[in-house]
Design an enzyme around this catalytic site. Structure first.
Site, PDB file in Angstrom:
ATOM      1  N   LYS A 107     -98.511  32.764 -35.567  1.00 28.56           N
ATOM      2  CA  LYS A 107     -99.129  33.819 -34.768  1.00 28.56           C
ATOM      3  C   LYS A 107     -98.200  34.323 -33.666  1.00 28.56           C
ATOM      4  O   LYS A 107     -98.443  35.378 -33.082  1.00 28.56           O
ATOM      5  CB  LYS A 107    -100.461  33.349 -34.199  1.00 28.56           C
ATOM      6  CG  LYS A 107    -101.515  33.202 -35.302  1.00 28.56           C
ATOM      7  CD  LYS A 107    -102.907  32.938 -34.751  1.00 28.56           C
ATOM      8  CE  LYS A 107    -103.951  32.983 -35.857  1.00 28.56           C
ATOM      9  NZ  LYS A 107    -103.882  31.783 -36.737  1.00 28.56           N
TER      10      LYS A 107
HETATM   11  C1  PLP Z   1    -104.349  31.719 -38.068  1.00 31.38           C
HETATM   12  C2  PLP Z   1    -103.776  30.670 -38.932  1.00 31.38           C
HETATM   13  C3  PLP Z   1    -103.869  30.707 -40.339  1.00 31.38           C
HETATM   14  C4  PLP Z   1    -104.643  31.801 -41.059  1.00 31.38           C
HETATM   15  O1  PLP Z   1    -103.973  33.024 -41.046  1.00 31.38           O
HETATM   16  P1  PLP Z   1    -104.781  34.357 -41.405  1.00 31.38           P
HETATM   17  O2  PLP Z   1    -103.839  35.466 -41.110  1.00 31.38           O
HETATM   18  O3  PLP Z   1    -105.993  34.359 -40.518  1.00 31.38           O
HETATM   19  O4  PLP Z   1    -105.152  34.272 -42.847  1.00 31.38           O
HETATM   20  C5  PLP Z   1    -103.265  29.710 -41.086  1.00 31.38           C
HETATM   21  N1  PLP Z   1    -102.614  28.693 -40.487  1.00 31.38           N
HETATM   22  C6  PLP Z   1    -102.502  28.606 -39.145  1.00 31.38           C
HETATM   23  C7  PLP Z   1    -101.786  27.459 -38.559  1.00 31.38           C
HETATM   24  C8  PLP Z   1    -103.067  29.587 -38.320  1.00 31.38           C
HETATM   25  O5  PLP Z   1    -102.973  29.485 -36.978  1.00 31.38           O
END
Ligand code: PLP
Length: 431
Positions: A107
């Protein structure tokens, strides 16, 4: 770059409007009217470019008419200041590590890009941009790190007391400067509805220039395409010409970006969306009936989503043609028990320690992996963020990155808050 709403094709907004609104009033999602294409020359020679150059080329394809080249370069240099290596595990299998940024989760890409873009696009004489964000763990840390020290912005994070991991809590509460953390005596859903109410409150909107760091913001989607191109470049350097991606999915933003990259001209054979037992999309691809359900708590808790908000974007990329989607995307779901054995297997066979989300992707990769192509599964977080999941022998093997060690010496500061909107409002008005 013009954008429309998935609920109204005739609506047209500017990129700036889409960034600051996050989503249109009709509750659709913003999508680019035209998907920019990268030239086949660029794709063919992509292995000659490094990560920042690739990110710049992709961004320029989207925003070349909006932001002058020099400014865009500066933004990219600030955003992409860490690596995203494809680590080969075998001849057929590799893992794309997306956790080398400041908050140790993928993220960071979205949050860093969004923060720079928002700061760049907001007018100099605008009021301070107040970003409100509710988090179940990973988003808050990435947003905090993304906006830390960015002029003209202030971030207020709401997180549920006792429901984030120790490291996540440190990442939320030790920033200082323009970042504030509110420890809410309640659940993530409480935090989210308090934030939603704040956006609807006329008085708060009069006093503050409120905006959200929501994961459906278009400025979080664009930077997530960068690493798909970069992974392809790395695969070419390892002499792999045919690749597939497996993406651990919750809200389907990450895989949505991968499919966007594919539509921009990236050669990919296939995508797999791997989920935990929150399996709305795998069920949909099987049955053709979209039936969201309430989310269930799992070990891969950043993917505990019952109604993935980015799924409509993926439908839109394929003109809502389910058959076309199924030719390109398959999906599989895995239980916590399978996730734990995936973690063990990765360790025993490849001496690799994966976070639970990454282990779900590995399980998905095993289902399609074959000798004709290179299957890359995405690692979305560093295992140390989910340390409680591991057996003692693995726990001791996990290397704690310097980012985390530094946190332990910092002062943790969180303002306790009852799970009521009026308390949030009072806090905002008085601080
Ligand atoms: C947010 C997140 C996901 C999921 O990603 P999306 O874009 O919501 O499908 C997977 N793994 C981790 C560690 C995350 O923080």
């Amino acid at each position: 770059m013009k954008l429309y709403s998935t609920n109204n094709k005739d609506l047209r907004v500017s990129f700036k409007e889409a960034v600051f609104n996050s989503f249109p009033i009709d509750k659709g999602l913003y999508m680019p009217v035209e998907i920019p294409q990268l030239s086949s020359d660029f794709i063919k020679n992509i292995d000659h470019f490094h990560f920042q150059e690739i990110a710049f080329a992709v961004t320029q394809a989207f925003l070349g008419n909006e932001i002058p080249e020099e400014d865009l370069k500066k933004i990219i240099e600030e955003v992409i200041n860490f690596e995203a290596p494809v680590v080969p595990l075998s001849n057929e299998l590799g893992v794309l590590e997306l956790f080398h940024g400041p908050s140790l989760a993928f993220k960071d890409f979205g949050a860093r890009f969004m923060s720079r873009i928002m700061a760049y696009l907001s007018d100099k004489n605008d009021k301070t941009l107040d970003i409100l964000v509710a988090t179940s763990g990973d988003t808050g840390g990435a947003v905090a790190q993304g906006f830390l020290g960015v002029k003209g912005t202030r971030v207020t994070i709401l997180f549920p007391k006792g429901k984030v991991s120790e490291i996540q809590k440190l990442q939320l509460t030790t920033n200082g400067q323009n970042i504030r953390a509110l420890e809410v005596d309640g659940t993530f859903d409480d935090c989210q509805s308090m934030v939603k109410e704040a956006f609807n409150d006329p008085e708060l909107n009069e006093y503050f220039n409120l905006t959200s760091a929501n994961s459906i913001n278009i400025s979080r989607l664009i930077p997530q395409t960068f690493y798909y191109f970069h992974a392809y470049a790395q695969a070419l350097r390892q002499n792999k010409k045919s690749i597939s991606f497996v993406v651990p999915s919750g809200n389907f933003g990450n895989i949505g970006a991968g499919l966007l990259a594919y539509k921009m001209g990236l050669p990919v054979q296939h995508f797999v969306a791997a989920t935990n037992i929150n399996d709305t999309v795998p069920r949909y691809l099987q049955s053709g009936v979209y039936m969201p359900k309430s989310s269930v708590q799992t070990l891969s808790n950043a993917m505990d989503v019952g109604n993935p908000s980015n799924w409509v974007r993926i439908m839109e990329l394929f003109n809502n043609d389910l058959q076309k989607i199924k030719e390109m995307v398959s999906s599989a779901s895995f239980t916590d028990e399978e996730t734990l054995s995936g973690i063990q297997e990765l360790y025993q066979q490849y001496n690799y320690i994966a976070c639970p989300h990454t282990a779900v992707a590995y399980l998905g990769a095993k289902e399609i992996c074959n000798a004709q192509e290179f299957t890359i599964f995405l690692s979305t977080a560093h295992p140390c963020k989910f340390i409680d999941v591991y057996s003692d022998n693995l726990k001791n093997e996990i290397q704690i990155p310097t980012q985390v060690k530094e946190l332990e010496n910092k002062t943790s500061l969180a303002h306790p808050l009852k799970n009521e909107f009026i308390e949030l409002k009072k806090f905002l008005l008085n601080n």
